[in-house]
Scaffold this motif. Structure first.
Motif, PDB file in Angstrom:
ATOM      1  N   THR A 256     -16.319 -21.973  19.583  1.00  0.00           N
ATOM      2  CA  THR A 256     -15.296 -21.673  21.194  1.00  0.00           C
ATOM      3  C   THR A 256     -16.762 -22.541  21.823  1.00  0.00           C
ATOM      4  O   THR A 256     -18.093 -22.448  21.502  1.00  0.00           O
ATOM      5  CB  THR A 256     -15.670 -20.221  21.296  1.00  0.00           C
ATOM      6  N   ASN A 257     -15.878 -22.797  22.997  1.00  0.00           N
ATOM      7  CA  ASN A 257     -17.295 -23.504  24.410  1.00  0.00           C
ATOM      8  C   ASN A 257     -17.177 -22.819  24.866  1.00  0.00           C
ATOM      9  O   ASN A 257     -16.689 -21.376  25.311  1.00  0.00           O
ATOM     10  CB  ASN A 257     -16.764 -24.154  24.211  1.00  0.00           C
ATOM     11  N   GLY A 258     -18.426 -22.395  25.704  1.00  0.00           N
ATOM     12  CA  GLY A 258     -18.618 -21.476  26.777  1.00  0.00           C
ATOM     13  C   GLY A 258     -19.956 -20.628  26.780  1.00  0.00           C
ATOM     14  O   GLY A 258     -21.077 -21.490  26.206  1.00  0.00           O
ATOM     15  N   VAL A 259     -20.099 -20.119  28.207  1.00  0.00           N
ATOM     16  CA  VAL A 259     -21.615 -19.665  27.993  1.00  0.00           C
ATOM     17  C   VAL A 259     -21.894 -18.336  27.210  1.00  0.00           C
ATOM     18  O   VAL A 259     -20.909 -17.501  26.806  1.00  0.00           O
ATOM     19  CB  VAL A 259     -21.369 -18.801  28.928  1.00  0.00           C
ATOM     20  N   THR A 260     -23.412 -18.062  25.750  1.00  0.00           N
ATOM     21  CA  THR A 260     -23.133 -17.886  24.674  1.00  0.00           C
ATOM     22  C   THR A 260     -22.513 -15.659  25.597  1.00  0.00           C
ATOM     23  O   THR A 260     -22.106 -15.610  24.437  1.00  0.00           O
ATOM     24  CB  THR A 260     -25.046 -17.770  24.639  1.00  0.00           C
ATOM     25  N   GLU A 261     -23.477 -15.619  26.996  1.00  0.00           N
ATOM     26  CA  GLU A 261     -23.409 -14.032  27.071  1.00  0.00           C
ATOM     27  C   GLU A 261     -21.778 -13.769  26.967  1.00  0.00           C
ATOM     28  O   GLU A 261     -21.407 -12.541  26.742  1.00  0.00           O
ATOM     29  CB  GLU A 261     -24.412 -13.745  27.957  1.00  0.00           C
TER      30      GLU A 261
END
Length: 136
Positions: A42-47
Motif C-alpha cells: 500500500t501507498n501511504g503514511v506508515t502510522e
C-alpha cells in the motif's frame, strides 16, 4: 487552514475509520491463505496504514505488509516492488499477482514490476486508459 494540521486530522480520522469488507472478503482471504502467501502492499503514511490494518481481523494471517513510506518508494514505481521481492525472494515474482482497485497505482505498478495484475473493479467502471490488467 493550516495544511499540516489538516493533514494530521485527516490521517487520524482515516486511521480511526472502522474497516468494512465486501461480501465474502474474509472467507476469500482464508481460502487463499491455504495455498498462497498474502501481502498488503500500500501507498501511504506508515502510522496511518498500520493503525488501519490493525483493525482488520485478518491482520495476523498476512505474510507481510509493505507500506510505501517504509520502502522509500510508492506504487506504481518498479522500485517499490523490487524492494518487496528482495525481501520475500525474487523467485516469488513469477507467481505473484497484485489485486487492486487503482489502474494508475496497482495495475500500472504490477505491469512495471513484471507481475500479473487483477483490477478489482467492483463498480464496473469503463477502463478509459491505456493500462490493461491481466484480469478483472
Amino acid at each position: 487552514v493550516d495544511g499540516k494540521q489538516a493533514d494530521h486530522i485527516f490521517r487520524d480520522e482515516l486511521a480511526k475509520a472502522k474497516p468494512s469488507f465486501f461480501d465474502d472478503t474474509l472467507e476469500t482471504i482464508d481460502y487463499l491463505r491455504e495455498n498462497h502467501n498474502i501481502y498488503i502492499v500500500t501507498n501511504g503514511v506508515t502510522e496511518t496504514q498500520q493503525r488501519r490494518i490493525a483493525q482488520t481481523t485478518f491482520n495476523e494471517t498476512l505474510n507481510g505488509i509493505y507500506i510505501s513510506e517504509q520502502t522509500g518508494f510508492q506504487k506504481p514505481m518498479p522500485e517499490f516492488f523490487d524492494y518487496i521481492f528482495k525481501e520475500i525472494g525474487e523467485q516469488q515474482r513469477e507467481s505473484a499477482i497484485i489485486v487492486g482497485d487503482s489502474l494508475t497505482s496497482d495495475i500500472l505498478g504490477g505491469y512495471n514490476a513484471r507481475i500479473a495484475t487483477c483490477w478489482f473493479n467492483l463498480r464496473g467502471k469503463e477502463n478509459q486508459t491505456s493500462i490493461q490488467p491481466d484480469y478483472e
